[in-house]
Design a protein around this motif. Structure first.
Motif, mmCIF file in Angstrom:
data_model
loop_
_atom_site.group_PDB
_atom_site.id
_atom_site.type_symbol
_atom_site.label_atom_id
_atom_site.label_comp_id
_atom_site.label_asym_id
_atom_site.label_seq_id
_atom_site.Cartn_x
_atom_site.Cartn_y
_atom_site.Cartn_z
ATOM 1 N N GLY A 1 0.762 -1.241 0.000
ATOM 2 C CA GLY A 1 0.000 0.000 0.000
ATOM 3 C C GLY A 1 0.786 1.281 0.000
ATOM 4 O O GLY A 1 0.257 2.324 0.413
ATOM 5 N N LYS A 2 2.025 1.268 -0.484
ATOM 6 C CA LYS A 2 2.802 2.494 -0.579
ATOM 7 C C LYS A 2 2.787 3.014 -2.015
ATOM 8 O O LYS A 2 2.920 2.247 -2.965
ATOM 9 C CB LYS A 2 4.242 2.267 -0.127
ATOM 10 N N LEU A 3 2.608 4.321 -2.144
ATOM 11 C CA LEU A 3 2.660 4.963 -3.448
ATOM 12 C C LEU A 3 4.101 5.340 -3.757
ATOM 13 O O LEU A 3 4.742 6.076 -2.999
ATOM 14 C CB LEU A 3 1.781 6.218 -3.453
ATOM 15 N N HIS A 4 4.615 4.822 -4.876
ATOM 16 C CA HIS A 4 5.977 5.120 -5.317
ATOM 17 C C HIS A 4 5.891 5.996 -6.560
ATOM 18 O O HIS A 4 5.266 5.624 -7.556
ATOM 19 C CB HIS A 4 6.740 3.834 -5.617
ATOM 20 N N LEU A 5 6.526 7.148 -6.488
ATOM 21 C CA LEU A 5 6.493 8.094 -7.600
ATOM 22 C C LEU A 5 7.464 7.722 -8.706
ATOM 23 O O LEU A 5 7.349 8.215 -9.822
ATOM 24 C CB LEU A 5 6.803 9.504 -7.087
ATOM 25 N N GLU B 1 13.617 6.799 -3.500
ATOM 26 C CA GLU B 1 14.173 6.408 -2.208
ATOM 27 C C GLU B 1 13.172 5.676 -1.327
ATOM 28 O O GLU B 1 13.531 4.815 -0.550
ATOM 29 C CB GLU B 1 14.709 7.644 -1.473
ATOM 30 N N SER B 2 11.895 6.031 -1.425
ATOM 31 C CA SER B 2 10.905 5.411 -0.539
ATOM 32 C C SER B 2 9.516 5.623 -1.102
ATOM 33 O O SER B 2 9.323 6.362 -2.070
ATOM 34 C CB SER B 2 10.998 6.017 0.872
ATOM 35 N N GLY B 3 8.536 4.985 -0.462
ATOM 36 C CA GLY B 3 7.152 5.151 -0.852
ATOM 37 C C GLY B 3 6.370 5.880 0.229
ATOM 38 O O GLY B 3 6.831 6.041 1.352
ATOM 39 N N LEU C 1 13.885 -5.979 -8.846
ATOM 40 C CA LEU C 1 12.726 -5.520 -9.608
ATOM 41 C C LEU C 1 11.432 -6.180 -9.176
ATOM 42 O O LEU C 1 10.343 -5.729 -9.524
ATOM 43 C CB LEU C 1 12.980 -5.739 -11.100
ATOM 44 N N ALA C 2 11.507 -7.278 -8.402
ATOM 45 C CA ALA C 2 10.294 -7.924 -7.912
ATOM 46 C C ALA C 2 9.588 -7.083 -6.858
ATOM 47 O O ALA C 2 8.414 -7.299 -6.564
ATOM 48 C CB ALA C 2 10.629 -9.305 -7.327
ATOM 49 N N MET C 3 10.300 -6.131 -6.274
ATOM 50 C CA MET C 3 9.718 -5.295 -5.234
ATOM 51 C C MET C 3 8.474 -4.558 -5.720
ATOM 52 O O MET C 3 7.474 -4.460 -5.030
ATOM 53 C CB MET C 3 10.738 -4.244 -4.754
ATOM 54 N N LEU C 4 8.558 -4.029 -6.946
ATOM 55 C CA LEU C 4 7.470 -3.198 -7.479
ATOM 56 C C LEU C 4 7.034 -3.633 -8.862
ATOM 57 O O LEU C 4 6.357 -2.885 -9.552
ATOM 58 C CB LEU C 4 7.913 -1.727 -7.535
ATOM 59 N N GLY C 5 7.424 -4.802 -9.292
ATOM 60 C CA GLY C 5 6.977 -5.275 -10.591
ATOM 61 C C GLY C 5 7.661 -4.620 -11.763
ATOM 62 O O GLY C 5 7.196 -4.690 -12.898
ATOM 63 N N GLY C 6 8.809 -3.965 -11.548
ATOM 64 C CA GLY C 6 9.547 -3.354 -12.652
ATOM 65 C C GLY C 6 8.843 -2.146 -13.223
ATOM 66 O O GLY C 6 7.916 -1.612 -12.665
#
Length: 323
Positions: A264-268, A273-275, A318-323
């Motif tokens: 549930g973190k929004l990554h720009l 650096e973080s979400g 890249l698995a962290m956010l699906g690339g």
């Protein structure tokens, strides 16, 4: 519509529903997935809440990613819920093809519009060397079923690696001569833990683009909701060729996508650096707060990533956010 300080408008959300992956791709998770505690991924209700909020902001395309999203048993329900959200026009999925031949029809029946399938080689031995599995036959069967299904768009993602599949580039390009797919070559990206591997295997996507143009391929204009790929067509080929070049000049200038992590973190930016945690606002009665918070956060979106300086933010794989 969401707009950042640089004037970029956003119509595309990449939604991770798990960071779990069952493959050991040497460019992403060479040692396999590991987790110190039981993950607490977004629930179906939370997914509906955050997708509805982004739809109210003008987002009309959602791509479901992972890790490997097919590992979630409720993936069909997730596809259906997103598809039924007012304002969402296109639902896409990125998968490593795990059990694709068994599951593709269900996903199509749930309303999936587009699918991206990872396939790094057409040689079983090379595939096993890259992803750690010998499942090319099942993958090709799944791709064939996808092409025959109601799904409108089938794309293949191939990460080009100098020491592995780069020598098979011509063979991969010939695949689309008779097959109506979009084959996209992805430029290897440096992450926190792959510096040496990156140096040994990086292939410039600009080089591929020049090679295509020299062979009679012509670039296609990008649609308004398209991802970052530059796509090419050729009069003698049924399929298209594309490439994603994060190291190319002005790659970030056309950015139209945002990312939500599986918690549930929004990554720009993929390499930020973080979400920003949205989860506490993904509940009934806090819709206005969620909408306003998203608008506020977007004002922090940077002009560009810093991959050229070897800075990949907090992205370890890249698995962290699906690339």
């Amino acid at each position: 519509m969401l707009q950042d300080p640089q004037g970029r408008k956003f119509s595309y959300l990449r939604l991770s529903i798990t960071d779990l992956c069952n493959y050991r791709c040497n460019y992403c998770l060479p040692d396999g997935y590991s987790c110190d505690s039981k993950p607490d991924y977004l629930s179906l209700d939370e997914i509906q809440s955050v997708v509805s909020s982004f739809a109210r902001h003008g987002i009309n395309k959602i791509r479901i990613t992972g890790g490997e999203p097919s590992l979630r048993r409720d993936l069909p329900e997730i596809i259906t819920a997103i598809k039924e959200t007012p304002g969402i026009e296109k639902v896409a999925l990125t998968t490593n093809a795990h059990q694709l031949d068994r599951k593709i029809q269900t996903w199509a029946d749930c309303g999936l519009d587009a699918i991206n399938i990872s396939c790094d080689s057409l040689d079983p031995r090379m595939m096993k060397a890259i992803i750690g599995r010998d499942n090319l036959a099942e993958m090709m069967a799944g791709i064939d079923l996808a092409l025959k299904s109601k799904i409108k768009q089938v794309k293949i993602n191939t990460v080009l690696l100098k020491q592995y599949n780069y020598k098979q580039l011509d063979h991969l390009i010939e695949w689309v001569k008779e097959t109506p797919i979009s084959l996209r070559f992805i430029e290897l990206m440096q992450t926190v833990d792959n510096t040496e591997y990156f140096k040994q295997n990086h292939v410039s996507a600009d080089e591929i683009g020049q090679r295509l143009e020299n062979s009679g391929w012509a670039q296609i204009l990008r649609g308004k909701n398209a991802g970052p790929a530059k796509e090419f067509c050729h009069p003698e080929y049924n399929g298209h060729i594309g490439f994603i070049a994060p190291y190319s000049k002005d790659f970030c200038a056309s950015c139209n996508r945002l990312r939500i992590s599986a918690i549930g973190k929004l990554h720009l930016c993929l390499f930020g650096e973080s979400g920003y945690n949205l989860r506490d606002l993904m509940v009934k009665g806090r819709e206005t707060e969620l909408d306003q918070f998203i608008q506020k956060i977007l004002q922090d979106k940077p002009d560009t990533h810093f991959l050229h300086q070897g800075i990949s933010g907090s992205t370890t794989d890249l698995a962290m956010l699906g690339g």
